[in-house]
Design a protein around this motif. Structure first.
Motif, PDB file in Angstrom:
ATOM      1  N   GLY A 112      21.921 -12.161 -58.794  1.00 37.61           N
ATOM      2  CA  GLY A 112      23.138 -12.014 -58.878  1.00 37.61           C
ATOM      3  C   GLY A 112      23.553 -11.058 -60.227  1.00 37.61           C
ATOM      4  N   ALA A 113      24.516 -10.375 -60.233  1.00 35.31           N
ATOM      5  CA  ALA A 113      25.047  -9.539 -61.183  1.00 35.31           C
ATOM      6  C   ALA A 113      24.257  -8.523 -61.552  1.00 35.31           C
ATOM      7  CB  ALA A 113      25.694 -10.318 -62.418  1.00 35.31           C
ATOM      8  N   ARG A 114      23.512  -7.880 -60.601  1.00 33.08           N
ATOM      9  CA  ARG A 114      22.657  -6.716 -61.047  1.00 33.08           C
ATOM     10  C   ARG A 114      22.952  -5.570 -59.961  1.00 33.08           C
ATOM     11  NH1 ARG A 114      18.276 -10.976 -62.171  1.00 33.08           N
ATOM     12  NH2 ARG A 114      17.872 -10.968 -64.229  1.00 33.08           N
ATOM     13  N   SER A 115      22.586  -4.315 -60.393  1.00 31.62           N
ATOM     14  CA  SER A 115      22.708  -3.159 -59.355  1.00 31.62           C
ATOM     15  C   SER A 115      21.457  -2.332 -59.522  1.00 31.62           C
ATOM     16  CB  SER A 115      23.692  -2.527 -59.489  1.00 31.62           C
ATOM     17  OG  SER A 115      23.913  -1.371 -58.641  1.00 31.62           O
ATOM     18  N   SER A 116      20.807  -1.657 -58.437  1.00 29.08           N
ATOM     19  CA  SER A 116      19.900  -0.762 -58.475  1.00 29.08           C
ATOM     20  C   SER A 116      20.282   0.572 -58.875  1.00 29.08           C
ATOM     21  CB  SER A 116      18.961  -0.937 -57.223  1.00 29.08           C
ATOM     22  OG  SER A 116      19.645  -0.584 -56.217  1.00 29.08           O
ATOM     23  N   SER A 117      21.575   0.972 -58.731  1.00 27.58           N
ATOM     24  CA  SER A 117      21.918   2.243 -58.894  1.00 27.58           C
ATOM     25  C   SER A 117      23.232   2.253 -59.402  1.00 27.58           C
ATOM     26  CB  SER A 117      21.896   3.172 -57.564  1.00 27.58           C
ATOM     27  OG  SER A 117      20.452   3.242 -57.188  1.00 27.58           O
ATOM     28  N   TRP A 118      23.763   3.435 -60.302  1.00 29.77           N
ATOM     29  CA  TRP A 118      24.979   3.314 -60.794  1.00 29.77           C
ATOM     30  C   TRP A 118      25.569   4.692 -60.686  1.00 29.77           C
ATOM     31  CZ3 TRP A 118      25.618  -1.425 -63.284  1.00 29.77           C
ATOM     32  CH2 TRP A 118      24.497  -2.117 -63.331  1.00 29.77           C
ATOM     33  N   LEU A 119      26.825   4.766 -60.628  1.00 23.31           N
ATOM     34  CA  LEU A 119      27.774   5.784 -60.599  1.00 23.31           C
ATOM     35  C   LEU A 119      28.618   5.889 -61.867  1.00 23.31           C
ATOM     36  CD1 LEU A 119      29.067   8.434 -59.138  1.00 23.31           C
ATOM     37  CD2 LEU A 119      30.526   6.737 -58.216  1.00 23.31           C
ATOM     38  N   ARG A 120      28.924   7.008 -62.490  1.00 23.01           N
ATOM     39  CA  ARG A 120      29.790   7.225 -63.816  1.00 23.01           C
ATOM     40  C   ARG A 120      30.684   8.217 -63.520  1.00 23.01           C
ATOM     41  NH1 ARG A 120      29.021   7.302 -70.125  1.00 23.01           N
ATOM     42  NH2 ARG A 120      30.631   8.799 -70.700  1.00 23.01           N
ATOM     43  N   CYS A 121      32.081   7.788 -63.305  1.00 27.52           N
ATOM     44  CA  CYS A 121      32.975   8.825 -63.171  1.00 27.52           C
ATOM     45  C   CYS A 121      33.929   8.952 -64.350  1.00 27.52           C
ATOM     46  CB  CYS A 121      34.015   8.055 -62.246  1.00 27.52           C
ATOM     47  SG  CYS A 121      33.385   8.296 -60.353  1.00 27.52           S
ATOM     48  N   GLU A 122      34.535  10.191 -64.777  1.00 28.77           N
ATOM     49  CA  GLU A 122      35.246  10.220 -65.722  1.00 28.77           C
ATOM     50  C   GLU A 122      36.542  11.010 -65.285  1.00 28.77           C
ATOM     51  OE1 GLU A 122      33.062  12.759 -68.790  1.00 28.77           O
ATOM     52  OE2 GLU A 122      31.446  11.322 -68.538  1.00 28.77           O
ATOM     53  N   ASN A 123      37.725  10.240 -65.429  1.00 22.63           N
ATOM     54  CA  ASN A 123      38.940  10.750 -64.907  1.00 22.63           C
ATOM     55  C   ASN A 123      38.961  10.721 -63.237  1.00 22.63           C
ATOM     56  OD1 ASN A 123      40.396  11.218 -67.413  1.00 22.63           O
ATOM     57  ND2 ASN A 123      39.236  13.220 -67.495  1.00 22.63           N
ATOM     58  N   ASN A 124      38.142   9.868 -62.834  1.00 18.64           N
ATOM     59  CA  ASN A 124      37.949   9.494 -61.469  1.00 18.64           C
ATOM     60  C   ASN A 124      36.893  10.784 -60.803  1.00 18.64           C
ATOM     61  OD1 ASN A 124      39.629   7.314 -61.351  1.00 18.64           O
ATOM     62  ND2 ASN A 124      41.501   8.619 -61.308  1.00 18.64           N
ATOM     63  N   VAL A 125      36.334  11.273 -61.481  1.00 20.07           N
ATOM     64  CA  VAL A 125      35.575  12.569 -60.998  1.00 20.07           C
ATOM     65  C   VAL A 125      34.147  11.966 -61.191  1.00 20.07           C
ATOM     66  CG1 VAL A 125      34.801  14.799 -61.278  1.00 20.07           C
ATOM     67  CG2 VAL A 125      37.162  14.433 -61.556  1.00 20.07           C
ATOM     68  N   PRO A 126      33.161  12.232 -60.175  1.00 21.24           N
ATOM     69  CA  PRO A 126      31.712  11.615 -60.390  1.00 21.24           C
ATOM     70  C   PRO A 126      30.803  12.686 -61.360  1.00 21.24           C
ATOM     71  CG  PRO A 126      32.182  12.629 -58.334  1.00 21.24           C
ATOM     72  CD  PRO A 126      33.297  12.405 -58.975  1.00 21.24           C
TER      73      PRO A 126
END
Length: 730
Positions: free
Chosen positions: A605-619
């Motif tokens: 629980g509370a883990r993820s295999s992959s991540w996305l970072r957005c800045e100003n809602n832009v990937p």
């Protein structure tokens, strides 16, 4: 937002929640927008005094004024005020009338009284408490019916309190969260359709009291310890205002609920997101190397840390090929606590070393436990200026051979002395980053208090930081201050969150960092990136760096001469570290989305295999694994922008998103192919492959129908690959 009141029920409705309180039984029920119960419990607080707990009784007098509900409990002499808005619910400090000759000991929220004792009584099915334990043995996602009784800190913590679970990371967190299952959890849809949205309940201001959370017999409740029986600050007839303001938020999952808590404080004007200079952000984004792990391996902790050891650690880092850009000198560089000066006997060439460090182009980080003091007399103070216990004696901590006290920052003379020492520290050493430590060493009110009780409890750390960080920034506005806290109420003081310390998580450092980042990455939305740190071995450092890159900076405290698992850094890991450092994003305001999260479960629980970072809602950055953390293979893609058959990190190297940027950085964690959509007119990409050691190989790849198909390899021409610099060309 509407609030309705008939003779027996008060109901508040917003788009995401419905809150209902019954006059008859004094219980509230919080439901999500689909009518599923999230949490319920008694509305009344139980004020515990030196004469025992004040039982609210059956008499209740509610008054509704717009969106503000006041409930009076005449028998107990208490008053509570709830407010409702579209962002959530607000519970104001408890009013208590008080009686002559009595002291307030504590306030137990949402509690009942059984056998003369207050008992927590919030009912929900899963407790989410980041920082619940310093060990990964007890995770932050806990079924409340597990029959585990836990008494833990939500506030600053107190390491001397041995009767509570050991904590460090996340403190102060100042919030907890939860959710419920409708019906039996093993029924069809029990963990999907019938799983409720989540709530988050957190502090909106700081009380002059300690804040903790209790789980007992499957029920939960926060407790605010006042301990006026020891310090006299809430004694006799009132009126007294007790505890903090609490803010409740609701979200589709517990990350969304925590995000709602942060945003609610922003929208209410209680906090403001950080706005950093470019210079500060550039330092916060630097990959760090910390000396502590190497010190332990070399047995150079305590007073054995010296100049030869420091230089040996630095030389091994430089010779490793790992391009850490901020060198952090950890504990025991000082001659004694309180002076913030290096030990000239053990470090006779300290200034020369710092000059060498800077000449090599590295930033300097220094560890400091600012609130410790070994010799008050040497600073023009005495033990009366230190924190005292209930017996009137100064609190003494540390080892018998090197005991120390804690500054009482509520005293004006102490604030003046501490500010001057900090000022000299900054002017003398000019650190770019300071690792603030041991705020969790401040005592609980059962063991100590400041001379001015208005600064007791959670406020004492705040006052201390006002002095310490305020002085540092007056001298060096762009200095970066790092600490472990998840609390949004310290956003003005801390610039970088640290996932340290991981020492109780041996054997699974990488899994614990992943889980800590699951929570700390939310701080990016209010301007605080995270530092990924690292465990005390090299076994899975590459995975730690992979998980860290979306949320902030890379870290390491690994030794280059062996460690607890006799591991050494692999050249491939060194290459990946350098590659990730090259493509990291330097902004401090962003949002991170776990792409394949696991929400429940003690292990996963509370883990993820992959991540996305957005800045100003832009990937802007995506870190993709081809497998879930439990080993199961999963789709490695982000929307219709990036597809891969190999673990990889892809980041924009401009201010445009991944799909439209003319320059990308790519770090491979294996051999395969990544396919990236490009929305521009480019028909090809010039690819520069950077290899460990500095050599580059130039390639050219076609862009076919708006897609770049980029072959990836961990090694090229016999050398590990660091990263690929991709530039789209017409």
């Amino acid at each position: 937002m509407k609030v309705l009141h008939d003779r027996s029920i008060v109901r508040a409705e917003a788009g995401t929640y419905a809150w209902e309180w019954s006059v008859e039984d004094d219980r509230f029920h919080l439901h999500d927008g689909r009518g599923r119960r999230i949490v319920s419990g008694p509305a009344q607080p139980v004020v515990v005094t030196s004469d025992g707990p004040r039982v609210p009784g059956s008499a209740r007098v509610p008054t509704l004024d717009g969106n503000r509900l006041t409930i009076e409990y005449p028998q107990a002499g208490t008053t509570v005020v709830w407010r409702f808005d579209d962002a959530g619910l607000w519970l104001e400090p408890v009013g208590y009338a008080g009686c002559d000759g009595e002291d307030v000991l504590a306030v137990h929220y949402f509690a009942t009284v059984e056998d003369g004792r207050p008992r927590p009584a919030l009912r929900f099915d899963y407790l989410i408490q980041p920082g619940l334990s310093g060990s990964s043995a007890l995770g932050p996602v806990l079924p409340t019916d597990s029959r585990i009784d836990v008494d833990c800190w939500l506030g600053h913590g107190a390491t001397a309190d041995r009767d509570r679970i050991a904590q460090q990371w996340a403190l102060p967190s100042h919030y907890f969260a939860g959710l419920s299952i409708q019906g039996h959890p093993n029924a069809r849809g029990g963990l999907t359709e019938h799983r409720s949205d989540a709530f988050c309940c957190g502090l909106a201001d700081l009380p002059a009291a300690d804040v903790r959370l209790c789980l007992s017999r499957g029920l939960v409740g926060p407790v605010v310890d006042v301990r006026s029986d020891l310090w006299g600050q809430a004694r006799g007839a009132g009126p007294h205002l007790l505890g903090p303001t609490w803010h409740w938020s609701v979200g589709a999952d517990y990350r969304q609920a925590i995000r709602g808590y942060y945003r609610g404080l922003v929208e209410a004007g209680r906090i403001a997101p950080k706005r950093n200079s470019a210079a500060k952000n550039s330092v916060a984004a630097l990959p760090q190397y910390n000396t502590w792990g190497a010190q332990l391996v070399m047995e150079q902790h305590s007073d054995r840390f010296d100049q030869p050891a420091l230089e040996a650690i630095y030389d091994r880092l430089r010779n490793s090929g790992m391009r850490s850009a901020c060198f952090v000198i950890d504990d025991k560089w000082e001659r004694e606590y309180g002076h913030l000066e290096h030990c000239e006997q053990r470090f006779p060439r300290f200034d020369e070393f710092l000059a060498r460090l800077r000449a090599d182009g590295l930033a300097l980080g220094l560890w400091a436990a600012f609130l410790r003091c070994e010799q008050p007399e040497s600073l023009g103070l005495d033990t009366s200026h230190m924190l005292h216990g209930p017996d009137g004696r100064p609190i003494v901590l540390g080892q018998a051979a090197r005991p120390y006290y804690l500054f009482d920052v509520s005293r004006p003379q102490v604030r003046a002395v501490l500010a001057e020492r900090v000022r000299r520290f900054i002017r003398r050493y000019r650190p770019d980053l300071v690792k603030f430590d041991f705020g969790y060493e401040l005592p609980s009110l059962s063991r100590g208090a400041p001379a001015d009780p208005s600064w007791a409890g959670e406020r004492l750390l705040r006052l201390s930081l006002d002095v310490i960080v305020g002085t540092m920034r007056a001298e060096h506005p762009d200095i970066v201050v790092m600490y472990y806290s998840l609390s949004p109420l310290f956003v003005d003081h801390f610039d970088l969150h640290s996932t340290d310390d991981l020492w109780r998580c041996a054997g699974e450092y990488h899994l614990e960092v992943n889980r800590r980042l699951f929570f700390s990455s939310l701080l990016g939305e209010i301007g605080v990136p995270s530092y990924g740190s690292g465990g005390y071995d090299w076994v899975a450092m590459g995975e730690i760096w992979f998980d860290s890159i979306a949320s902030g900076s890379l870290g390491s405290l690994g030794s280059f001469v062996g460690d607890q698992r006799d591991s050494d850094p692999d050249p491939g890991d060194i290459a990946r570290h350098n590659g990730l450092a090259a493509i990291s994003r330097a902004g401090n305001t962003f949002s991170v989305t776990p792409l394949r999260p696991t929400w429940l479960g003690g292990s996963s629980g509370a883990r993820s295999s992959s991540w996305l970072r957005c800045e100003n809602n832009v990937p802007m950055l995506v870190a993709l694994r081809t497998h879930h953390l439990d080993g199961g293979r999963g789709p490695a893609s982000y929307a219709d922008v990036v597809h891969t058959d190999v673990q990889v990190v892809v980041a924009s190297r401009t201010d445009d998103g991944i799909g439209s940027s003319r320059r990308l950085g790519v770090v491979p964690f294996g051999d395969g192919q990544v396919t990236i959509r490009h929305d521009g007119p480019a028909r090809a990409a010039a690819v520069t492959v950077h290899r460990l050691g500095g050599a580059v190989v130039r390639q050219r790849c076609a862009v076919d129908g708006g897609w770049l198909r980029l072959p990836l390899s961990e090694r090229l021409e016999g050398a590990p690959v660091e990263w690929l610099d991709v530039e789209f060309v017409d």
